[in-house]
Write a protein that holds these residues in place. Structure first.
Motif, short mmCIF file in Angstrom:
data_model
loop_
_atom_site.label_atom_id
_atom_site.label_comp_id
_atom_site.label_asym_id
_atom_site.label_seq_id
_atom_site.Cartn_x
_atom_site.Cartn_y
_atom_site.Cartn_z
N HIS A 166 -26.51 -1.66 -87.48
CA HIS A 166 -27.58 -2.65 -87.52
C HIS A 166 -27.14 -3.88 -86.73
O HIS A 166 -26.18 -4.55 -87.09
N GLU A 169 -26.01 -7.23 -87.89
CA GLU A 169 -24.83 -7.25 -88.76
C GLU A 169 -23.60 -7.20 -87.88
O GLU A 169 -23.01 -6.16 -87.65
N HIS A 276 -21.79 -2.35 -93.19
CA HIS A 276 -23.00 -3.16 -93.06
C HIS A 276 -22.69 -4.59 -93.49
O HIS A 276 -21.58 -4.90 -93.92
N GLU A 379 -30.26 -6.35 -94.67
CA GLU A 379 -30.97 -5.08 -94.65
C GLU A 379 -32.47 -5.27 -94.80
O GLU A 379 -33.25 -4.47 -94.38
ZN LIG Z 1 -27.11 -2.59 -92.35
#
Ligand SMILES: [Zn+2]
Length: 947
Positions: A166, A169, A276, A379
């Motif tokens: 991601h 992140e 994450h 998230e």
């Molecule tokens: Zn993530």
């Protein structure tokens, strides 16, 4: 100062002694004093660092991150572009025999995808030997127990770490460089033990395209941001198509995810750990409920063991805020690192406190929930707003500063948080996980072997013996989709050499057989079975169901007869469906059996005359259902397209004696907001894969007007959550937020560009869309985007409401009933009821007394014209997964066709193009595109039933 903190100091002191001893004995290693000084300064509180990472060795001839990047990892205000990250790993690999960089493919935008291996010189020299050991343990059918013991004695676990899945992140991809250097160079007893007994492999950045775009955005907007003046808007795109959904890409559509899977199946790391960055201060996943019961009980013991070890070690180092329970569950197998658990290994996951940039910012924890300082970085960031509120799903999320049994030492109060804090937490956690792995390396290998062995054995014992995908299905291209997705995951599929007679039924020779006595049988079962949600009171982080046969409208049978395991089969590598064109002539009929490839055929033959038959007809022995194409033109081209697309065609003696209409190709636009591009990305991906050209348009084009002169069809994919947000999108912030390419920011302005992404189409835009429809355009809205035409009056007399607060349907597969089977939208569908994914779209209804849906006790309510399909509703019509309150959708319209002026609006309450997943519904959208100017304002009659 806490007890833990004092202990940490003591431990730090001991570590220094140990290191000093190491220096004395090796005579080589000294630490980088500048590193220690700067890192201490960048760490905002003394408890936010551990003795494992407060120092860094200097090693002659081996470059530290600073030697290549010009700065130490975690420097405030500094993020590293992907190319520089690769440059660092390559420099390290050239200098150290303890490292190797392996190329595994290219990203969508052409960046090199790599896996970096770090270990002892001996491990790196013999990587292929170690890979071979793990491959042996991964398939227990090929070795005896005694051989397995020998292999385990010689093998080493590969522990795979992945950062940057991601793009917002950002921290872990920085940290992993320092970790690699530390593992390659540090001579402390702990690191030596890790280096000798574990092979660490690293995905430096899982989505490198998104990484660079986000780093560009940070340097353009974030780096000068001060508290109280947040830029607010995030970068409109990460990867080419999706944001967070690269972690929910259950069928590995995105090339970056697929490359990792292909690598995984060659290397079999028993542990895959995704790093994450969303929770306070470090969340280590322990596999909470709802749990998928197909996975081995050993796994459910391993997960909390490792998580608890990390939590207690970090407490020992004096680091608060580590917790092990209450965020994300073990239900869906679609998360990226789940590829490991799906193949008898172990998924691991951290959420580390951090921000989407590298600025030091204030965190306010207090007694309650974390405040503004971290919004937009986690998230629940962009692209997920139209999903159920993930943040509200689990206990503990809302108050991460509260003490719980799984969070014995919460972080509290108000303090600054820096990128280096993120590095310290992440690297300490990972080193602790690696310590555990090195300490228990043989147990981990043995577990990996036993889980693989159990997978084969439970397949022999349990009620389900396997699955048959019958041959001879009307549309074999959808069968090929299922078979090839299973094969892609390493699941063995065989083709029956003769007729298969079982207690469950008789299937023709050539049927496809998935036996459960194979190492990846658990995954086969998870993907093919109907999901039975274990507890209706639980919530789940992502989808509750994904049953492949229901999603792709292919017939897949669950088999209990153990005789299946003995059925002779030929292994299938890849299933290609050979299309067939028979006869000679210049006019051909191509049967519409529901293949998604029909739209590809139309576009490949775009310059030819292609018509659609409005009724069924026969030619020789072949029956052509309504919707079949009649093509006139060059037979070689038609043949080549039909054969490669797996379709069925026959040369015609003359034009069929049924009504037909031209399949004109529309000038097609797909509308995207700037604030919610992800589900638009999935539609773009499907159109790209099926070779459907379109313009991607944004607010600026809509506000410009004269849409009708440019387009025939505008599709508004599922996005933005509400109609109001679809229209007004990102709030204006006084100064424009440009998304444009420049020499300095080459990754911005891709897939679209704007001088100011804020403001939305606004009411002027709504008026232009309305004009477009009234002047003959077709507006198609999917999922939550269907609130827009209803609430802003673009679809006359259509109302949209929401389900109740009690209703809960996280991606449930349900029945839908086709009410107007002769409508072109349903070409290729041959049953009255089809399985669809319920997508939390609006409850639609038609006004003017045409809405009897809510009438209590009305068993078979009349349905007004314009409703093309409706949800059956009720618990009996939930086919897979969980739906709480299934009566709320009973008889609610699933597709509405509403004329307005000279045009029309087609509203889908569901999402017929959901991720790369509900292939059986794609044709509803494709048929809409191909027949855009052939919808009739007819009133349905009771005779209208061709099934
Ligand atoms: Zn993530």
């Amino acid at each position: 100062m806490s007890h833990g903190r004092r202990f940490a100091r003591l431990l730090g002191f001991l570590t220094i002694l140990v290191l000093a001893w190491g220096v004395a004995t090796s005579g080589q290693q000294s630490d980088d004093s500048e590193f220690a000084r700067l890192v201490k300064a960048w760490t905002t509180r003394p408890e936010f660092i551990s003795p494992l990472v407060d120092h860094l060795p200097k090693t002659a001839g081996v470059p530290s991150p600073k030697d290549v990047l010009g700065h130490h990892v975690g420097e405030p205000g500094t993020l590293t572009y992907y190319n520089d990250i690769l440059k660092y790993y390559n420099a390290l690999a050239s200098a150290s025999p303890r490292l190797k960089v392996l190329s595994i493919g290219k990203s969508n935008e052409g960046r090199d995808l790599v896996v970096v291996f770090v270990g002892s010189e001996e491990s790196i020299k013999n990587l292929d030997t170690y890979r071979g050991y793990l491959a042996q343990l991964a398939d227990p059918r090929k070795i005896t127990e005694a051989q397995a013991k020998e292999v385990i004695a010689k093998a080493k676990p590969i522990y795979h770490l992945s950062g940057g899945l991601h793009s917002g992140e950002v921290g872990p991809s920085e940290m992993l460089m320092e970790l690699a250097y530390r593992i390659a160079t540090e001579e402390s007893p702990l690191v030596k033990q890790i280096r000798d007994s574990v092979i660490v492999s690293i995905t430096p950045v899982a989505d490198p395209d998104g990484r660079d775009r986000n780093v560009d955005w940070y340097y353009k907007y974030g780096v000068n941001e001060t508290e109280g003046q947040p830029t607010g808007a995030g970068v409109p795109y990460w990867g080419k198509y999706v944001f967070h959904d690269d972690n929910r890409d259950i069928n590995y559509s995105q090339v970056e995810m697929r490359a990792l899977l292909d690598w995984y199946l060659q290397w079999h790391p028993p542990i895959m750990h995704d790093l994450h960055q969303a929770q306070t201060l470090l969340y280590t996943f322990s596999g909470q409920a709802p749990q998928n019961p197909n996975l081995d009980p050993i796994l459910y013991g391993e997960l909390p063991m490792m998580a608890n070890f990390e939590m207690s070690q970090m407490a020992k180092y004096g680091m608060p805020g580590v917790w092990t329970h209450g965020y994300v569950d073990m239900w869906s197998p679609g998360y990226l690192a789940f590829m490991s658990s799906n193949h008898n290994g172990m998924i691991r996951m951290y959420e580390i406190q951090g921000f989407s940039g590298a600025n030091t910012r204030k965190l306010r924890l207090g007694n309650g929930r974390q405040s503004t300082a971290s919004t937009g970085s986690g998230e629940a960031g962009s692209g997920r707003a139209d999903q159920p509120d993930a943040a509200a799903i689990t206990a503990g999320r809302s108050n991460q500063s509260q003490r719980e049994w799984f969070r014995p030492w919460p972080a509290t109060g108000e303090f600054d948080w820096s990128l280096r804090n993120n590095t310290n937490y992440g690297e300490t956690g990972v080193l602790t996980a690696l310590q555990y792995t090195s300490q228990f390396s043989k147990v981990i290998l043995e577990n990996f072997y036993v889980k693989s062995r159990n997978s084969v054995e439970t397949g022999r014992k349990e009620a389900v013996a396997g699955y048959v995908i019958p041959g001879g299905q009307r549309d074999m291209t959808r069968v090929a989709v299922v078979v090839n997705l299973l094969r892609m995951q390493g699941i063995e599929v065989g083709r029956a050499v003769s007729e298969v007679r079982l207690k469950d039924g008789t299937f023709p020779a050539g049927s496809f057989v998935v036996k459960r006595d194979q190492p990846y049988a658990r995954l086969a079962k998870m993907l093919l079975e109907k999901q039975v949600f274990p507890d209706p009171n639980l919530r789940t982080y992502d989808d509750a169901s994904w049953t492949m046969g229901l999603m792709s409208h292919a017939d897949v049978r669950e088999i209990s007869d153990k005789a299946l395991l003995g059925v002779p089969v030929e292994p299938v590598t890849v299933l290609t469906v050979a299309g067939a064109l028979s006869g000679v002539g210049s006019t051909f009929a191509v049967a519409h059996y529901g293949s998604n490839n029909m739209i590809t055929l139309r576009y490949r033959l775009k310059d030819l005359n292609v018509q659609a038959a409005e009724k069924e007809f026969k030619e020789g022995n072949t029956t052509f259902p309504a919707g079949s194409f009649v093509v006139t033109g060059d037979s070689a081209r038609v043949r080549s397209a039909v054969e490669s697309l797996g379709l069925t065609a026959v040369a015609l003696s003359g034009a069929p004696q049924v009504p037909m209409h031209d399949l004109d190709l529309p000038r097609l636009a797909v509308y995207s907001t700037w604030g919610s591009t992800q589900d638009v990305g999935w539609v773009r991906y499907a159109f790209d894969k099926f070779e459907v050209p379109f313009d991607l348009i944004y607010k600026d084009r809509v506000r410009q007007g004269t849409l009708r002169s440019s387009y025939d069809v505008i599709i508004v994919p599922n996005q933005a959550g509400t109609a109001k947000r679809l229209v007004f999108d990102i709030d204006s912030r006084g100064s424009p937020i440009a998304y444009k390419k420049s020499d300095r920011f080459r990754n911005l302005g891709m897939y679209g560009e704007s001088d100011d992404i804020a403001g939305g189409m606004g009411l002027d835009g709504v008026a232009e869309i309305d004009k477009f429809v009234k002047s003959g355009g077709v507006l198609v809205t999917l999922g939550v985007a269907s609130f827009f035409p209803a609430e802003f009056g673009v679809a006359p007399n259509v109302d949209a409401t929401r389900t109740s607060a009690q209703f809960y349907a996280p991606g449930t597969i349900v029945d839908a009933e086709i009410l107007q089977p002769s409508h072109p939208i349903f070409y290729g569908y041959d049953t009255k009821t089809i399985s669809v994914r319920y997508a939390n779209g609006p409850l639609l209804s038609l006004q003017s007394g045409q809405n009897p849906f809510d009438a209590p006790g009305a068993a078979q309510p009349a349905t007004p014209p314009g409703v093309l399909m409706r949800f059956s509703g009720g618990d009996d019509h939930v086919l897979s997964g969980l739906m709480r309150g299934a009566n709320e959708i009973r008889n609610r319209p699933a597709i509405v066709d509403r004329p307005s002026g000279r045009g029309r609006v087609i509203l889908f309450a569901g999402n017929p193009c959901y991720r790369w997943q509900n292939f059986g519904e794609f044709n509803l959208l494709f048929n809409t595109v191909l027949n855009f100017n052939d919808f009739k304002n007819e009133t349905r009659t009771s005779q209208d039933s061709s099934f």
